[in-house]
Design an enzyme around this catalytic site. Structure first.
Site, PDB file in Angstrom:
ATOM      1  N   HIS A   1      49.492  43.640  33.176  1.00 28.51           N
ATOM      2  CA  HIS A   1      49.323  44.136  34.541  1.00 28.51           C
ATOM      3  C   HIS A   1      48.576  43.136  35.419  1.00 28.51           C
ATOM      4  O   HIS A   1      47.769  42.326  34.943  1.00 28.51           O
ATOM      5  CB  HIS A   1      48.597  45.473  34.531  1.00 28.51           C
ATOM      6  CG  HIS A   1      49.428  46.573  33.955  1.00 28.51           C
ATOM      7  ND1 HIS A   1      49.061  47.892  33.996  1.00 28.51           N
ATOM      8  CD2 HIS A   1      50.625  46.545  33.313  1.00 28.51           C
ATOM      9  CE1 HIS A   1      49.985  48.627  33.415  1.00 28.51           C
ATOM     10  NE2 HIS A   1      50.949  47.828  32.991  1.00 28.51           N
TER      11      HIS A   1
ATOM     12  N   GLU B   1      46.157  43.550  37.515  1.00 26.41           N
ATOM     13  CA  GLU B   1      44.703  43.699  37.459  1.00 26.41           C
ATOM     14  C   GLU B   1      44.147  43.040  36.199  1.00 26.41           C
ATOM     15  O   GLU B   1      43.095  42.394  36.242  1.00 26.41           O
ATOM     16  CB  GLU B   1      44.310  45.189  37.471  1.00 26.41           C
ATOM     17  CG  GLU B   1      44.813  45.963  38.664  1.00 26.41           C
ATOM     18  CD  GLU B   1      46.166  46.618  38.441  1.00 26.41           C
ATOM     19  OE1 GLU B   1      46.416  47.669  39.056  1.00 26.41           O
ATOM     20  OE2 GLU B   1      46.986  46.091  37.650  1.00 26.41           O
TER      21      GLU B   1
ATOM     22  N   CYS C   1      46.935  51.689  36.988  1.00 28.37           N
ATOM     23  CA  CYS C   1      47.156  52.705  35.968  1.00 28.37           C
ATOM     24  C   CYS C   1      45.787  53.102  35.399  1.00 28.37           C
ATOM     25  O   CYS C   1      44.766  52.502  35.729  1.00 28.37           O
ATOM     26  CB  CYS C   1      48.078  52.173  34.871  1.00 28.37           C
ATOM     27  SG  CYS C   1      47.329  50.894  33.836  1.00 28.37           S
TER      28      CYS C   1
ATOM     29  N   CYS D   1      43.998  50.141  33.579  1.00 29.92           N
ATOM     30  CA  CYS D   1      43.436  49.144  34.492  1.00 29.92           C
ATOM     31  C   CYS D   1      42.231  49.697  35.248  1.00 29.92           C
ATOM     32  O   CYS D   1      41.269  48.966  35.495  1.00 29.92           O
ATOM     33  CB  CYS D   1      44.508  48.638  35.450  1.00 29.92           C
ATOM     34  SG  CYS D   1      45.719  47.561  34.628  1.00 29.92           S
TER      35      CYS D   1
END
Length: 155
Positions: A86, A88, A111, A114
């Site tokens: 991801h 992040e 999400c 994260c």
């Protein structure tokens, strides 16, 4: 007219997202300190050295021979089947000192995983443009820790 910090960094996050290697979603993240200096950026995509999922091949009948299993799944499901890291997570991996992060500008709300990772930093604010199916759970977790959220749409 000079753009606000939020406008400036959200536009930057959108630009960062254009470097994605993921077929399912393009996400960009910009981590900024309290003085407004960029600490790091991140994009969602496969690990270094892996073939990009969105690398097209006109001679392959599928069009994308390197697409991971998760490429065709709906947003917010099958994270373990997707080969992408991801945005992040990538931004956090690039950040020299996670205790200087003030704001996370991200094109799609983080999400739950994260959000948990960001909670383990000094980040106090998430500014996001697009919704995510996991937003209610991730946002509740984030807000319960006394952090703030701002939905922000750029053109």
């Amino acid at each position: 007219m000079r753009p606000s910090r939020d406008e400036y960094y959200m536009k930057m996050a959108r630009l960062v997202a254009t470097r994605t290697t993921c077929l399912r979603r393009a996400v960009g993240c910009v981590l900024v300190n309290a003085r407004g200096h960029v600490l790091s950026t991140g994009v969602n995509g496969v690990a270094v050295g892996m073939p990009h999922c969105n690398q097209a091949d006109p001679f392959d009948p599928t069009g994308y021979p390197n697409a991971c299993i998760g490429a065709q799944l709906l947003s917010g499901v099958g994270h373990d089947q997707c080969g992408a890291i991801h945005a992040e997570q990538n931004a956090l991996l690039q950040c020299r000192d996670v205790w200087t992060i003030d704001t996370c500008y991200v094109t799609t709300f983080p999400c739950v995983t994260c959000a948990k990772l960001l909670l383990n930093t000094s980040c106090s604010r998430i500014v996001y443009a697009d919704d995510h199916p996991m937003r209610p759970m991730a946002e509740e977790l984030w807000l319960s820790a006394g952090r703030s959220v701002l939905g922000y749409e750029t053109e």
